[in-house]
Structures are given as structure tokens and as C-alpha cells.
Design a protein around this motif. Sequence first.
Motif, short mmCIF file in Angstrom:
data_model
loop_
_atom_site.label_atom_id
_atom_site.label_comp_id
_atom_site.label_asym_id
_atom_site.label_seq_id
_atom_site.Cartn_x
_atom_site.Cartn_y
_atom_site.Cartn_z
N GLU A 1 39.56 39.81 41.60
CA GLU A 1 40.15 38.66 42.41
C GLU A 1 40.66 37.53 41.31
N LYS A 2 41.11 36.40 42.15
CA LYS A 2 41.61 35.10 41.23
C LYS A 2 40.67 34.10 41.93
N GLU A 3 39.99 33.36 40.85
CA GLU A 3 39.27 32.10 41.08
C GLU A 3 40.23 31.05 40.75
N VAL B 1 39.06 37.20 38.11
CA VAL B 1 37.49 37.47 38.15
C VAL B 1 37.19 38.97 38.60
#
Length: 477
Positions: free
Chosen positions: A136-138, A143
Amino acid sequence: MTQGFQAVIGLEIHVQLNCATKMFCNCPNRPGDEPNRNTCPICLWLPGNLPRFSQEALEKATLACLALNCQIQEKSAFDQKVYYYPDLPKGYQLSQFHRPLARNGWLDIVGEDGNSQRIRIQKIHMEEDVARLVHEKEGRTPVSLVDFNRAGTPLVEIVTEPDLHSPRDAMEFLRVLRTQLRYSECSQCSMEQGSMRVDANVSVRPLGRDLLNPKVEIKNMNSIRHVGDAIAFEMDRQVECVRGGEPVVMHTRLWEPDARITVPMRGKFEGPCVPDPSVPPVVVEDSWLQEIIQKMPEMPGAKVERFVTRYGLTHEEAQHMSSEREVSGYFEKALDHEAPPRLAAQWIATQLLPLLKEREVSLETTSLDPGRFAGLLFMLGREEINVNAARDVLKRLLESTATAAEIVDQCGYRQVSGAEELEALVDRVLAENPSAVENFRKGASKAMGFLMGQAMQASKGKANPRVLKELMTKKLG
Ligand code: ADP
Ligand code: ZN
Ligand code: MG
């Protein structure tokens, strides 16, 4: 392109067993739940927790082995297969590397050339699944998260001998394998949902030679079609390499479904495989094995033969009716309610199943029970209604709880088969269409079709076409 060459293919198939719990703890075996919901110290692989091997996993694995004609080994054992990757934080996977549960199986397929071919299965071993990585993206930082729901899910890995030689045969093998495993009810075997995952090992060699050249292993295919496409691509690629004087070196590749190509994949570090001291050896007692054998259903091969000899189905019809257990079950229940066997086979395959698919229901969930379905076929078989009417009645059966006879009466579909009634009708139609009659007598056989159509229309579709045609032929001489 690949002329003069032959592919050599061996498959490794991971199948998630549909057990209630995981393989070494009592957590629910539901990998699709909200992430990390189904976890405990054992399947989080925290230090100091002993795995407890599940008897249900052994039972389902044994069913799988029996469905694939394997010899169950009296004693098998788990090893620690060492590799480092974030989906396996403890650093090793419990897998029966040295002493698998079963060996020497086989499945027969009808090969590309139309002949039956026996594909050998080298071994089947049990292992625990690893965790699932979620990328995913934070904000803008990528991440990777770890979902342990799948950690410890019971798996079997099925390893074939390199006996397959074309993408088509590999796909056929997987279809037969899936049918066998579904019959034994050890798994749903859905490649789309990840309960069946296939790695394909592919090499090429000059036609007519016996050698095993260095192979490439392809991963990441999530349908049987993808497996075929990936193997076909890989065959072409390797033949091109060989023709260009560039030998194939052993490595792992990834199938990219959008680009429809395979690309090299970074290898995982693979360590040794050492006997695991924490899980006792798996012992299969003969008396227990006999109990499991008793639980095996009649398998598709035997069923096809029985359907042919007992009900007079063609081989193809029998195969259709044996493709899934729920299909064969429905079919035989309809026969219990006096449906004519061949009519039932044909109508289930070509009418009922497509209609259910459109409505997104299955034979198990449909409100049309085999008894009401049989009522329709009974009337059709006795020519009380014609095919067109029967198609409409079937749709109405799916939408109501009425019987076929009730619907037929409501709709006025009862077919007219009485010779006296139809004779008058035929006489009238012939009298009204003298030029068609003349054309027919001059040899224009098309005119018969026209006259039949007219008579059918005059009867509002209720005339029995067979009786009608007999009368018509007689009158026209
Ligand atoms: P590895 O040591 O790489 O795991 P294995 O001998 O265990 O190789 O075989 C793994 C799979 O690869 C099996 O399905 C086997 O049939 C297949 N295989 C082995 N050698 C070849 C080859 N030369 N070409 C194609 N497939 C092969
Ligand atoms: Zn657990
Ligand atoms: Mg191997």
C-alpha cells in the motif's frame, strides 16, 4: 516458430485444504477475513509455542492423495524449509520435503492427439501456507503490510513428473485435476480466489529426443488459461534462445497477464531443508486409511461409465453430467422423478445450467428442485408439449413454485397430437396453399418447410410437429 521442438512441462500445484482450522493451531482457516483477525501466538510464529498438527488437515490431504491415485506413505514427516522473506518472519516453513505424505500417483487425460495419456504424479506433500503481503501507500511512501490470516493455512503441494508436452495438455491436466479434487471435497480449487496456485516448469528439446534441458519455473498465473498462455509464450521464447545459440539457464520467471509475457524474477534466498523436531512424524494407520477410503465418493471416471451403461447416455453427455458432483446429484435425482435420462442430460447441460448461470444461482441454491424439473421433461418426453413451449415453461418454473403441469395448463401449451384433429388442420393448410403443394410435387423440398410453418401457425404452435409431419408427408404422397 517452435517447429522441430517439443515442450517438456512439469507442474507444481498448491491447493488450500478447506479445513475449519489452520494446520498447527485452532484459528479459523478463513484467509479472506479482516486482516490479522484469525491469529494466535502459534500462527504468528512467536517463539516458544509448539505447533499442534491438525488431524482434519491429514484427513483432507489424504482425500486429495486418493483422488489423484497416489500411494499414501505409512510414515511422513515435516521439515523446516528455510527461506528469508517478510511473508515468513520465523525464517522457515513447515513442509514435508524429505518424506512426503504420498507418492506415485497419476491422472489420465485425453491428449491433444485424442489419445488417452497417463500423467504421473511424483509426490504430494503437506505444508503450511505463509502470510500474505499487502502493498500500500502511506502518503507517498510505499509500505508493505503483513496479513497473518493465511499463515498456517493447510496446503498440499502436488508435483507432477515432466510428462506434459503442450500448453493445451497442461490446461487439460489442470481441469481433470480440479474435477478430481473437487469431487473429494478437500478444496474448492479456485485459481481466481487463490485456493489453487500453479507453478509451471518448462523446458524445450528437439522433437524425438529424450533429454531434460535446464528448465524455467513460471509463477503468478491466476487462471488455467493464464497457465496455457504463459507456457506457450515461454516455449517460443526458449526456442528462440536456442536457435540464437543462447542456452537456456535455469531461473524463475513471472507471468505478466496484461503484457502477456514472462519476465525474470528476483530469486528468494533459499536455505537448507532440515528435519523439524517439533512436530511428531505423521503415521497413517491402515485401519484409519480404510475409513477414509470409505468416505471417497464415486469418482468421475466410474460415474461416466455407469451413466453410459445404465442410462444409455452418450460418452459426452455422461461427461457433462459427471463434471461436478452437484450436477450428477441433480441429474440422478431428476431421474428418480422419472425424467427420461438422455433428455435430462441434454436439458441440464444446454438449458438449465445456462439459465442458472444468467441468474447467478447454482444447482444447490436454485428453488427449482429436481422433482419439478423432472415433471417438465416427463411431459416433453411424452410429447405433451413441444420444445419451444418447454423452454418457456422452464423459465417460468425458475420463477414460481408451480409444477410444470400447472404452468402448461395455465399457458395453454398442451400439445395437440390427435391425428383426427391435426388431419383437418393439414387438409385446410394444403387447400389454402395450392402453389406450395405444386412446388413440392415438382421436387422443391423447401415447400415442405413452408407448409409445416403454416400448419404450426394455424395451430398456434400447439401441434405436435412429429405427427404433423407424418400426416403432411402422407397427404402429399
Ligand atoms: P527442482 O529441484 O527445481 O525443484 P524438481 O526435480 O523437484 O526440480 O522438479 C520440480 C518440477 O519441475 C516437477 O514438476 C518436475 O516434473 C519438473 N521438471 C523437472 N525437470 C524438468 C525439465 N527439464 N523440464 C521441465 N520440467 C521439469
Ligand atoms: Zn493460530
Ligand atoms: Mg522441487
